[in-house]
Design a protein around this motif. Structure first.
Motif, PDB file in Angstrom:
ATOM      1  N   SER A 184      65.491  70.670  53.097  1.00 45.62           N
ATOM      2  CA  SER A 184      65.987  70.986  51.756  1.00 45.62           C
ATOM      3  C   SER A 184      65.556  72.409  51.401  1.00 45.62           C
ATOM      4  CB  SER A 184      65.405  69.969  50.764  1.00 45.62           C
ATOM      5  OG  SER A 184      65.857  70.211  49.455  1.00 45.62           O
ATOM      6  N   PRO A 185      66.355  73.416  51.725  1.00 50.34           N
ATOM      7  CA  PRO A 185      65.937  74.824  51.619  1.00 50.34           C
ATOM      8  C   PRO A 185      65.583  75.301  50.224  1.00 50.34           C
ATOM      9  CG  PRO A 185      67.907  74.598  52.975  1.00 50.34           C
ATOM     10  CD  PRO A 185      67.688  73.275  52.317  1.00 50.34           C
ATOM     11  N   ASP A 186      66.011  74.597  49.183  1.00 48.49           N
ATOM     12  CA  ASP A 186      65.686  75.046  47.823  1.00 48.49           C
ATOM     13  C   ASP A 186      64.689  74.114  47.132  1.00 48.49           C
ATOM     14  OD1 ASP A 186      67.344  72.863  47.534  1.00 48.49           O
ATOM     15  OD2 ASP A 186      68.464  73.697  45.833  1.00 48.49           O
ATOM     16  N   ALA A 187      63.987  73.287  47.910  1.00 49.06           N
ATOM     17  CA  ALA A 187      63.083  72.282  47.334  1.00 49.06           C
ATOM     18  C   ALA A 187      61.848  72.908  46.701  1.00 49.06           C
ATOM     19  CB  ALA A 187      62.658  71.289  48.410  1.00 49.06           C
ATOM     20  N   ASN A 188      61.320  72.210  45.719  1.00 46.99           N
ATOM     21  CA  ASN A 188      60.006  72.518  45.150  1.00 46.99           C
ATOM     22  C   ASN A 188      59.011  71.506  45.688  1.00 46.99           C
ATOM     23  OD1 ASN A 188      61.187  74.504  43.415  1.00 46.99           O
ATOM     24  ND2 ASN A 188      61.811  72.853  42.042  1.00 46.99           N
ATOM     25  N   MET A 189      57.772  71.942  45.865  1.00 48.25           N
ATOM     26  CA  MET A 189      56.785  71.014  46.410  1.00 48.25           C
ATOM     27  C   MET A 189      55.468  71.066  45.656  1.00 48.25           C
ATOM     28  SD  MET A 189      56.105  72.857  50.126  1.00 48.25           S
ATOM     29  CE  MET A 189      54.881  71.684  50.717  1.00 48.25           C
ATOM     30  N   VAL A 190      54.866  69.892  45.557  1.00 45.40           N
ATOM     31  CA  VAL A 190      53.512  69.745  45.023  1.00 45.40           C
ATOM     32  C   VAL A 190      52.627  69.370  46.203  1.00 45.40           C
ATOM     33  CG1 VAL A 190      52.018  68.440  43.469  1.00 45.40           C
ATOM     34  CG2 VAL A 190      54.391  68.923  42.807  1.00 45.40           C
ATOM     35  N   VAL A 191      51.498  70.046  46.333  1.00 46.05           N
ATOM     36  CA  VAL A 191      50.520  69.716  47.371  1.00 46.05           C
ATOM     37  C   VAL A 191      49.247  69.278  46.664  1.00 46.05           C
ATOM     38  CG1 VAL A 191      49.191  70.566  49.333  1.00 46.05           C
ATOM     39  CG2 VAL A 191      51.515  71.431  48.931  1.00 46.05           C
ATOM     40  N   ALA A 192      48.801  68.056  46.946  1.00 46.89           N
ATOM     41  CA  ALA A 192      47.650  67.518  46.222  1.00 46.89           C
ATOM     42  C   ALA A 192      46.750  66.720  47.162  1.00 46.89           C
ATOM     43  CB  ALA A 192      48.109  66.626  45.071  1.00 46.89           C
ATOM     44  N   PRO A 193      45.443  66.768  46.949  1.00 44.28           N
ATOM     45  CA  PRO A 193      44.533  65.936  47.736  1.00 44.28           C
ATOM     46  C   PRO A 193      44.713  64.457  47.408  1.00 44.28           C
ATOM     47  CG  PRO A 193      43.375  67.777  46.691  1.00 44.28           C
ATOM     48  CD  PRO A 193      44.721  67.687  46.052  1.00 44.28           C
ATOM     49  N   SER A 194      44.297  63.611  48.333  1.00 46.64           N
ATOM     50  CA  SER A 194      44.470  62.161  48.174  1.00 46.64           C
ATOM     51  C   SER A 194      43.283  61.490  47.514  1.00 46.64           C
ATOM     52  CB  SER A 194      44.670  61.520  49.552  1.00 46.64           C
ATOM     53  OG  SER A 194      43.537  61.789  50.373  1.00 46.64           O
ATOM     54  N   ASP A 195      42.198  62.240  47.287  1.00 50.06           N
ATOM     55  CA  ASP A 195      40.938  61.591  46.925  1.00 50.06           C
ATOM     56  C   ASP A 195      40.355  62.098  45.610  1.00 50.06           C
ATOM     57  OD1 ASP A 195      40.406  64.113  47.859  1.00 50.06           O
ATOM     58  OD2 ASP A 195      39.031  63.482  49.453  1.00 50.06           O
TER      59      ASP A 195
END
Length: 360
Positions: free
Chosen positions: A106-117
């Motif tokens: 998905s070339p125009d996607a936004n992403m959230v990166v978050a820890p699991s803990d």
């Protein structure tokens, strides 16, 4: 309506060595019900993000050895949503891999990166700020990080200085400072110009790829070689071969401290990174004499402000301890002063040097 451009990547590959001996190499803390609520930290994190996006837009990035643990704990996700690393090379390669994979799909996607803990007390406020970050990252080429409003001069966190003026709560980052000495942390707290770096990132995939290309070209070049294999049957073979060649570096050092398009959203949502026993003590319910425990088979005398983890059914008789960590887990008994808890990781390193990995 949930935005189909938004995707969430939950990082769940760490070993949680500061939570040893409860957290072990084969069953680290993100898979443990460390809060005593009947769900692991990973399960709580996954359920939190279900309020933000669809189940098929949530991915778990973890070490290969934990793939089955993830699938066991999260029956709502598919194998394709579990992204496995063949080696532990810190967060920059992990995030670069996730970004390239999502961009190919998905070339125009936004992403959230978050820890699991992480522990989040006020989930609605947390998600509102995540959405604010997604809106900002969708509208402009910003690398956004949630900044945690500091409550004490803690020397265990990185600090972010930001411009006081901002637009709708989004402020330009001026400087990152890694784990300052106490005097500096006290200055930062008093100035009200700093937030804690909580390790939660939000951006558009194209913004992130451009940042990797400019500031971490070695990482970018390595993962760019796989553009044609992401989301195909050939992806895992490529990753197993190439990923271990990536440098061991955090995304903070590789990207965030170098880029000039980093923005932060200062927020207070009852956050703890649950990185240590003392941080768990801080958020847990305090019982008699401010002790924290879930096992009621305890006989405590003159014991104060300690955290006690015993196996179900085991009787604990403890006298004369204050500010201690007491953990009895399988083949290990840990009795350690809370104030020295940062040294627990060094204990695990010593055990490894002594070829006592069976206790890890």
């Amino acid at each position: 309506m949930k935005n189909t451009k938004n995707h969430v990547f939950i990082m769940a590959g760490g070993v949680g060595s500061r939570f040893w001996p409860k957290s072990r190499n084969n069953f680290p803390k993100q898979f443990i019900d460390i809060l005593g609520v009947g769900k692991s930290l990973l399960q709580l994190t996954y359920e939190r993000f279900l309020k933000l996006t669809d189940p098929d837009h949530i991915y778990i990035v973890t070490n290969k050895q934990y793939k089955n643990l993830v699938l066991d704990q999260l029956p709502g996700i598919s194998e394709e949503q579990v992204i496995t690393e063949p080696s532990r090379n810190n967060t920059a390669p992990c995030i670069a891999y996730a970004t390239f994979k999502l961009a190919a799909q998905s070339p125009d996607a936004n992403m959230v990166v978050a820890p699991s803990d992480h522990f989040i007390l006020y989930e609605d406020i947390f998600l509102k700020n995540i959405q604010k970050g997604l809106d900002a990252a969708n509208a402009a080429p910003y690398l956004v990080t949630l900044g945690i409003t500091p409550t004490r001069p803690d020397t265990g966190y990185g600090y972010i200085r930001f411009e006081k003026t901002g637009t709708e709560g989004v402020h330009k980052v001026l400087q990152f400072t890694e784990k300052p000495v106490l005097e500096k942390a006290q200055e930062f707290l008093a100035s009200r110009e700093y937030v804690w770096n909580g390790g939660i990132f939000i951006w558009n995939v194209q913004t992130a790829l451009a940042a990797f290309q400019q500031h971490a070209p070695e990482i970018y070049a390595l993962f760019a070689k796989g553009r044609d294999v992401y989301n195909t049957a050939a992806e895992q073979e490529f990753i197993d071969y190439e990923y271990p060649k990536s440098p061991n570096i955090s995304v903070d050092f590789a990207i965030m401290e170098k880029a000039d398009n980093v923005y932060t959203i200062p927020a207070d949502f009852g956050w703890s990174d649950l990185g240590t026993w003392a941080s768990l003590y801080e958020v847990a319910e305090k019982k008699e004499n401010r002790n924290v425990y879930s096992n009621n088979n305890l006989h405590l005398e003159e014991t104060h402000e300690s955290i006690i983890h015993l196996p179900p059914g085991k009787l604990g008789v403890i006298k004369g301890l204050k500010d201690f960590i007491i953990v009895d887990d399988k083949d290990v008994l840990l009795i350690y002063p809370k104030k020295d808890e940062q040294q627990i990781k060094k204990v695990t390193e010593t055990l490894k040097l002594r070829d006592q990995d069976n206790f890890l």
